[in-house]
Design an enzyme around this catalytic site. Sequence first.
Site, PDB file in Angstrom:
ATOM      1  N   HIS A 221     -15.609  16.856 -50.575  1.00 28.16           N
ATOM      2  CA  HIS A 221     -16.128  16.256 -51.867  1.00 28.16           C
ATOM      3  C   HIS A 221     -16.110  14.667 -51.529  1.00 28.16           C
ATOM      4  O   HIS A 221     -16.036  14.309 -50.482  1.00 28.16           O
ATOM      5  CB  HIS A 221     -14.733  16.344 -53.020  1.00 28.16           C
ATOM      6  CG  HIS A 221     -14.734  17.652 -53.463  1.00 28.16           C
ATOM      7  ND1 HIS A 221     -13.880  18.572 -52.903  1.00 28.16           N
ATOM      8  CD2 HIS A 221     -15.463  18.384 -54.403  1.00 28.16           C
ATOM      9  CE1 HIS A 221     -14.058  19.640 -53.617  1.00 28.16           C
ATOM     10  NE2 HIS A 221     -15.113  19.583 -54.411  1.00 28.16           N
TER      11      HIS A 221
ATOM     12  N   TYR B 132     -20.116  27.907 -58.293  1.00 30.22           N
ATOM     13  CA  TYR B 132     -18.713  27.691 -58.520  1.00 30.22           C
ATOM     14  C   TYR B 132     -18.296  27.662 -59.860  1.00 30.22           C
ATOM     15  O   TYR B 132     -17.206  28.080 -60.177  1.00 30.22           O
ATOM     16  CB  TYR B 132     -18.288  26.403 -57.573  1.00 30.22           C
ATOM     17  CG  TYR B 132     -16.712  25.983 -57.753  1.00 30.22           C
ATOM     18  CD1 TYR B 132     -16.010  26.785 -57.064  1.00 30.22           C
ATOM     19  CD2 TYR B 132     -16.333  24.940 -58.377  1.00 30.22           C
ATOM     20  CE1 TYR B 132     -14.525  26.482 -57.082  1.00 30.22           C
ATOM     21  CE2 TYR B 132     -15.163  24.485 -58.405  1.00 30.22           C
ATOM     22  CZ  TYR B 132     -14.252  25.340 -57.643  1.00 30.22           C
ATOM     23  OH  TYR B 132     -12.852  24.889 -57.816  1.00 30.22           O
TER      24      TYR B 132
ATOM     25  N   ARG C 193     -17.439   9.014 -61.986  1.00 30.27           N
ATOM     26  CA  ARG C 193     -16.537  10.209 -61.846  1.00 30.27           C
ATOM     27  C   ARG C 193     -15.241   9.664 -62.139  1.00 30.27           C
ATOM     28  O   ARG C 193     -14.875   8.462 -61.940  1.00 30.27           O
ATOM     29  CB  ARG C 193     -16.740  10.699 -60.448  1.00 30.27           C
ATOM     30  CG  ARG C 193     -17.965  11.464 -60.035  1.00 30.27           C
ATOM     31  CD  ARG C 193     -17.994  12.804 -60.850  1.00 30.27           C
ATOM     32  NE  ARG C 193     -19.353  13.513 -60.507  1.00 30.27           N
ATOM     33  CZ  ARG C 193     -20.488  13.295 -60.845  1.00 30.27           C
ATOM     34  NH1 ARG C 193     -20.603  12.416 -61.952  1.00 30.27           N
ATOM     35  NH2 ARG C 193     -21.347  13.901 -60.486  1.00 30.27           N
TER      36      ARG C 193
ATOM     37  N   LEU D 178      -5.417  21.586 -50.598  1.00 27.28           N
ATOM     38  CA  LEU D 178      -4.957  20.406 -51.278  1.00 27.28           C
ATOM     39  C   LEU D 178      -4.187  20.496 -52.246  1.00 27.28           C
ATOM     40  O   LEU D 178      -3.119  19.729 -52.389  1.00 27.28           O
ATOM     41  CB  LEU D 178      -6.384  19.659 -51.541  1.00 27.28           C
ATOM     42  CG  LEU D 178      -6.493  18.360 -52.585  1.00 27.28           C
ATOM     43  CD1 LEU D 178      -5.991  17.227 -51.655  1.00 27.28           C
ATOM     44  CD2 LEU D 178      -7.619  18.072 -53.037  1.00 27.28           C
TER      45      LEU D 178
ATOM     46  N   LYS E 256     -15.502  29.696 -62.014  1.00 24.56           N
ATOM     47  CA  LYS E 256     -14.399  29.561 -62.655  1.00 24.56           C
ATOM     48  C   LYS E 256     -14.392  29.634 -64.164  1.00 24.56           C
ATOM     49  O   LYS E 256     -13.239  29.892 -64.724  1.00 24.56           O
ATOM     50  CB  LYS E 256     -14.284  27.846 -62.362  1.00 24.56           C
ATOM     51  CG  LYS E 256     -13.705  27.500 -60.974  1.00 24.56           C
ATOM     52  CD  LYS E 256     -12.162  28.035 -60.869  1.00 24.56           C
ATOM     53  CE  LYS E 256     -11.773  27.461 -59.544  1.00 24.56           C
ATOM     54  NZ  LYS E 256     -10.611  28.044 -59.235  1.00 24.56           N
TER      55      LYS E 256
ATOM     56  N   GLY F 256      -8.870  25.618 -63.083  1.00 21.18           N
ATOM     57  CA  GLY F 256     -10.226  25.355 -62.977  1.00 21.18           C
ATOM     58  C   GLY F 256     -10.844  24.340 -62.298  1.00 21.18           C
ATOM     59  O   GLY F 256     -10.422  23.926 -61.417  1.00 21.18           O
ATOM     60  N   SER F 257     -11.835  23.605 -63.031  1.00 25.79           N
ATOM     61  CA  SER F 257     -12.606  22.689 -62.475  1.00 25.79           C
ATOM     62  C   SER F 257     -13.353  21.939 -63.738  1.00 25.79           C
ATOM     63  O   SER F 257     -13.742  22.609 -64.573  1.00 25.79           O
ATOM     64  CB  SER F 257     -13.261  22.637 -61.411  1.00 25.79           C
ATOM     65  OG  SER F 257     -14.328  21.690 -60.988  1.00 25.79           O
ATOM     66  N   SER F 258     -13.340  20.542 -63.562  1.00 23.28           N
ATOM     67  CA  SER F 258     -14.270  19.816 -64.740  1.00 23.28           C
ATOM     68  C   SER F 258     -15.830  20.129 -64.519  1.00 23.28           C
ATOM     69  O   SER F 258     -16.463  19.892 -65.448  1.00 23.28           O
ATOM     70  CB  SER F 258     -14.062  18.142 -64.602  1.00 23.28           C
ATOM     71  OG  SER F 258     -14.460  17.896 -63.119  1.00 23.28           O
ATOM     72  N   CYS F 259     -16.192  20.646 -63.422  1.00 18.40           N
ATOM     73  CA  CYS F 259     -17.506  21.262 -63.284  1.00 18.40           C
ATOM     74  C   CYS F 259     -17.995  22.417 -64.159  1.00 18.40           C
ATOM     75  O   CYS F 259     -19.196  22.738 -64.282  1.00 18.40           O
ATOM     76  CB  CYS F 259     -18.008  21.348 -61.724  1.00 18.40           C
ATOM     77  SG  CYS F 259     -17.142  23.035 -61.193  1.00 18.40           S
TER      78      CYS F 259
ATOM     79  N   LYS G  83     -16.513   8.466 -43.634  1.00 20.09           N
ATOM     80  CA  LYS G  83     -17.702   7.704 -43.293  1.00 20.09           C
ATOM     81  C   LYS G  83     -17.129   6.320 -42.845  1.00 20.09           C
ATOM     82  O   LYS G  83     -17.783   5.929 -41.876  1.00 20.09           O
ATOM     83  CB  LYS G  83     -18.623   7.975 -44.449  1.00 20.09           C
ATOM     84  CG  LYS G  83     -19.501   8.928 -44.486  1.00 20.09           C
ATOM     85  CD  LYS G  83     -20.622   9.054 -45.385  1.00 20.09           C
ATOM     86  CE  LYS G  83     -21.761  10.086 -45.429  1.00 20.09           C
ATOM     87  NZ  LYS G  83     -22.706   9.838 -46.183  1.00 20.09           N
TER      88      LYS G  83
END
Length: 312
Positions: free
Chosen positions: A180, A137, A210, A15, A141, A107-110, A188
């Site tokens: 995600h 995860y 989010r 992605l 990161k 990285g990631s916001s998590c 769906k």
Amino acid sequence: MDRKSRIFVAGHRGLVGSAILRKLKEYGYENIITRSRNELDLTKFDDVEKFFQEERIDYVFLAAAKVGGILANDTYPADFLRENILIQNNVIHNAYTYGVKKLLFLGSSCIYPKYSKQPIKEDYLLTGKLEPTNEWYAIAKIAGIKMAQAYSKQYGFNVISLMPANLYGPNDNFDLKTSHVLPALLRKFHEAKVNNMDTVTIWGTGTPRREFLHVDDLADACIFLMNNYDSPEIINVGTGKDISILKLAQKIKEIVGFKGRIVTDTSKPDGTPRKLLDITKLNNLGWKSKIPLSRGIEETYSWFLENKDKLY
């Protein structure tokens, strides 16, 4: 970077990587190096070392990672921890060793605490407990961020680390077991519409909020920061706006044209209550996102309709 720099996009089929590749070409960069997973396994140190030794790369966009939603993270914790740490360690170390001028780590916001103050500033990292469903995860990161900062501190390696909000867009993963929330909901609602179903069920209460960033905006920010930011301190990339999961579902329902009802399954986890990034630092550098959420979802749904037969 100049137009003839040797630029390696790691993870160019994913992605983020595919968006960076598109944006680099759009801006006229002529010397982009890519390798598929079959051509170069980034988890294998010797293979990565040989690649950097031979290719003499100038700049690296490290967009390769094992990623997934709540279900995937919760089901395969060892895989998420091991594979991401291996990729990061191998690429960062060999990029430094073989003379890369600058590396961008994603990285990631998590990475931020589950109950972080909102909006989330960069210095909130490591100030509280992580969200349990994706902590493996997140820890991988965080290890990548700290490794990048360590190589900067010890060796003077120019490496920057970006923390993007929740991403979506073309080339997203629409597999309901590993995707995600936004692509999962798109699929769906589309299938519910095609099959004339009465309801679509979403996980949790629908109340978590989010922030969603179109991947083309992230790619633009990556190139901007590669050219305009040189600090080892992490930097958030987002829109500065968030939305509840229920309202997101309603928006997607409308865009897809599903006529039934939305049902919440409160037996499933919500995840972190809210994740809104403080993007003051990025805005002060002169960059802002350009793609509104509704337009971004419409474009992503169009891409999904054109490509769904190849996706599953």
